[in-house]
Design an enzyme around this catalytic site. Sequence first.
Site, mmCIF file in Angstrom:
data_model
loop_
_atom_site.group_PDB
_atom_site.id
_atom_site.type_symbol
_atom_site.label_atom_id
_atom_site.label_comp_id
_atom_site.label_asym_id
_atom_site.label_seq_id
_atom_site.Cartn_x
_atom_site.Cartn_y
_atom_site.Cartn_z
ATOM 1 N N GLY A 74 0.763 -1.242 -0.220
ATOM 2 C CA GLY A 74 -0.077 0.030 0.088
ATOM 3 C C GLY A 74 0.732 1.352 0.091
ATOM 4 N N VAL A 75 0.178 2.295 -0.114
ATOM 5 C CA VAL A 75 0.742 3.898 -0.336
ATOM 6 C C VAL A 75 1.205 4.102 1.370
ATOM 7 C CG1 VAL A 75 0.556 5.982 -1.030
ATOM 8 C CG2 VAL A 75 -0.306 4.116 -2.424
ATOM 9 N N GLY A 76 2.339 4.836 1.464
ATOM 10 C CA GLY A 76 2.524 5.449 2.700
ATOM 11 C C GLY A 76 3.849 5.228 3.569
ATOM 12 N N ASN A 77 3.994 5.452 4.439
ATOM 13 C CA ASN A 77 5.408 5.471 5.277
ATOM 14 C C ASN A 77 5.495 4.341 5.780
ATOM 15 O OD1 ASN A 77 6.564 8.237 5.048
ATOM 16 N ND2 ASN A 77 4.579 8.921 5.954
ATOM 17 N N GLU A 96 0.018 -1.697 -7.067
ATOM 18 C CA GLU A 96 -0.700 -0.633 -7.899
ATOM 19 C C GLU A 96 0.098 0.692 -8.040
ATOM 20 O OE1 GLU A 96 -4.291 -0.187 -5.477
ATOM 21 O OE2 GLU A 96 -3.524 1.103 -4.197
ATOM 22 N N ILE A 140 -7.036 1.925 9.516
ATOM 23 C CA ILE A 140 -7.340 2.927 10.535
ATOM 24 C C ILE A 140 -7.592 2.103 11.790
ATOM 25 C CG2 ILE A 140 -9.113 4.541 11.263
ATOM 26 C CD1 ILE A 140 -9.460 5.388 8.210
ATOM 27 N N ASN A 164 -9.637 8.835 3.525
ATOM 28 C CA ASN A 164 -9.305 9.015 1.981
ATOM 29 C C ASN A 164 -10.243 7.960 1.215
ATOM 30 O OD1 ASN A 164 -6.946 10.387 2.761
ATOM 31 N ND2 ASN A 164 -5.909 8.515 2.921
ATOM 32 N N GLY A 202 -6.892 0.517 -3.498
ATOM 33 C CA GLY A 202 -6.960 -0.859 -4.106
ATOM 34 C C GLY A 202 -6.867 -1.902 -2.751
ATOM 35 N N LYS A 205 -2.942 9.442 17.852
ATOM 36 C CA LYS A 205 -3.427 10.639 18.477
ATOM 37 C C LYS A 205 -2.658 10.475 20.010
ATOM 38 C CE LYS A 205 -6.428 12.734 15.694
ATOM 39 N NZ LYS A 205 -6.397 14.049 15.261
#
Lengths: 503, 503
Positions: free
Chosen positions: B267-270, B292, B362, B382, B386, B406
């Site tokens: 997936g996308v992200g850090n 993707e 999440i 968001n 995919g 948080k």
Amino acid sequence: MSDRISHQGLRGKVMSADDAAQLIKPGDQIGFSGFTGAGYPKEMPGAIARRITEATERGEEFRINVLTGASTAPELDGVLAETGGVNWRAPYQSDPTLRGKINDGTTYYSDIHLSHSGQMTTQGFFGPVDVAIVEAVRIKEDGSIVPSSSVGNSVNYLQAAERIIIEVNEWQSAELEGMHDIWLPGLPPARQIIPIEESGQRIGKAAIDIDPAKVVAVVETNAPDRNSPFKPLDEDSKRIAGHLIDFFEHEVAQGRLPENLLPLQSGVGNIANAVLAGLLDSKFENLTSYTEVIQDGMIELLDNGTMSVASATSFALSPDAADRMNEKASDYAKKIILRPQEVSNHAEVIRRLGVISCNGLIEADIYGNVNSTHIMGTKMMNGLGGSGDFTRNAYISTFVSPSTAKGGDISAIVPMVSHVDHTEHDVMVIITEQGLADLRGLAPRQRAKVVIDKCAHPDYKEALTEYVERAEKQPKVGMHTPHDLREALGWHQRFLETGSMKA
Amino acid sequence: MSDRISHQGLRGKVMSADDAAQLIKPGDQIGFSGFTGAGYPKEMPGAIARRITEATERGEEFRINVLTGASTAPELDGVLAETGGVNWRAPYQSDPTLRGKINDGTTYYSDIHLSHSGQMTTQGFFGPVDVAIVEAVRIKEDGSIVPSSSVGNSVNYLQAAERIIIEVNEWQSAELEGMHDIWLPGLPPARQIIPIEESGQRIGKAAIDIDPAKVVAVVETNAPDRNSPFKPLDEDSKRIAGHLIDFFEHEVAQGRLPENLLPLQSGVGNIANAVLAGLLDSKFENLTSYTEVIQDGMIELLDNGTMSVASATSFALSPDAADRMNEKASDYAKKIILRPQEVSNHAEVIRRLGVISCNGLIEADIYGNVNSTHIMGTKMMNGLGGSGDFTRNAYISTFVSPSTAKGGDISAIVPMVSHVDHTEHDVMVIITEQGLADLRGLAPRQRAKVVIDKCAHPDYKEALTEYVERAEKQPKVGMHTPHDLREALGWHQRFLETGSMKA
């Protein structure tokens, strides 16, 4: 001895079910044939149950893990569950006794997509399969097995098992031979393309190859499948079928579906059967089916020529239809193909063919999420079955249900489902006797309007609308999917406390 | 005029973005190129936004529907959302301004599986596509388009659109030509087999055929993609990567994965990027990817030879990596393939290749359901992207997240997720910095033990365990998935009221 056992070595393995059950050990993981009450072994489960009961009475621990194709019958799930000796069960069941054991915490139940269950077994995700127990129409000269009225996961279990027990059932028509299409894509990195481009295409062999050296027992039986009669069509089912057929006609008129539609999948049960009956009286012709189960309604479509071919993994027939099938199996084999459930329910083929799915639901929420499995969020009803396999790859996914249950005390449309089996991303159409909600392309708040307007029972419409209005006024609420989290599951809690969802 | 426009007729269509925006009408449904901030048109959205603002100031209604590949950038989703003129948006976004409009009720958002969005457009489920606006590296002599840094849904939109506007972006390297593999399976009943049997296999053409007669404008641009830098790896991300790599090693040792694993999706992200960085230092070799998006971490794996080939539909690079890509695009084209997202994310190929998926979440609940999209059940973050395409067809599906957010006030492990995007039936492995929960083959109550034990933050473990104990004692509870429906979403409600999930 039956002339249906043609392999010489295996003729020497014939014994009683009780003798064969002595070969089952405490802790064994057993892969059984059987799917929707068809093609399950008839005598071995009872013999194993007796062995478990005797061991338990001696104070010994004797529990087993049970894998099948899908649901079976009282003679399998029922008798085994009765002993309390089923430790773990997958991938689907519908037996009242077993359901009780799952919901009282005796039996662990892993509710798995039917198309994934065989593959996950072969991949080793459930640990070794100790024994495969499979019903056959006959054993051929080379030891290969002609399955009976279902294929299910038998190929996977026979390949994975250390020991094999075969039940040869004289009740099943010998003419079923030729109806099956045995082929599996294998495992990655060498998993093959599934070359099916039409529902009716055959790609495999008519029998299941096995290693005869693994066979520890052959048991002869003569007993019918669970076959139970369908209920007469009620008005709600007829209305649901009518809404769906109207929708099909509209989609054809809009150019979004061909005149003979696309291959149909139909879930198990009376409403699904009503939809098929509705098609019988419709103007549609040259229909095809790529589904998991063939019910009476589909046989009638094949009989009168409305449907040209049906692909599935199993039958679920009334006793009358089962008798007709046994009489004319070789005729039906021209129009019916039974495949392993890994293929009948496979994402690749379902999406390629553009299957139109139609499955039942327990409840849907206003935003289009569907619960197919849990009563009031905690109790397992039956399981997911193939509904996920078909829904998430369907060209158009539809769900059908009466708008209420329990004499009106349960609304099938709720603010938030108590369990999610099909997400808002996968559910395209919801149908009740009240009407049809087409959710394609709608955002959640748009869906809520349509679902309440078209599908909810009049007794619950106002309460649902008021829920949305209150939800939209909550502090810090997001207007994408408005909810009041204190109240979202309140209808279910009220039912548990008062016996009705009505305020 | 740019020498990148080789079609004579289309050279005559070159105009300014503001002139081209005059060709957009109120109510138009527009299909834009663009996926994860790559390959989106840079000037047309701003020009359309100006046109909407001017019309609105004149008191005229001017709203549009916006389709893309996936997320874009402030220059597309941001400027259009700012006007309040986006009526409906699909299939994915991550823009702060647009997110605000979705959550305040201005914009309807249809959160759709990325692999389905193009197909559903072509199937006509969203109504006609009025305009396709697509970024290109160049327009060839025959009018065909060489896409830029993403393919996304451009082919579907170009085919479906009545009018076409092309942005030719000089910033994008001309050497990207040859990296794309343009092929779509078509529609049923004639949908074709996707013949991909290895991640690196090319099956199509290098450019997108269009009907030049449909082109109403060509706009010349010279502007970079959104490319944003990745955060430096933090300790939690490194721990998550470590757990996943330990798991891979264990699966190889158990014989359930080949030594070079199976094609990876990330997936996308850090965190996803951290997992890829972790693989760089691992003992694994000859890795492949069927995913993707190609991020920096994957480029590094390709650079040092740990990964041999990567298939995707888009880039999501840091500015530095994007510069390197533009300099050496023709070299990378030997190891990188960009496909339409209908193919990069297609169930058929993902399942055939046996992709190992890795996506963020999440929140997850104790029974293994995953929420990827909603904050506290109502606010869209968001979208699904995919994650469903890959998860539900993966050989092994994994989800990664820190155990809290948080500053500890939100637990990523909750009694019941406030929204379900991935059901208990599809989630195999959950990983936090605390540990890894392998849920394969477990029943819900077994999963709860493992998820709490391995994944929950110590601050929340006791409260989760106590929840399960109370749930199991509820009147009429089913012990399959025990819940106290009054309390199941109570952690979320407490956060809304007090700013913390802690009691």
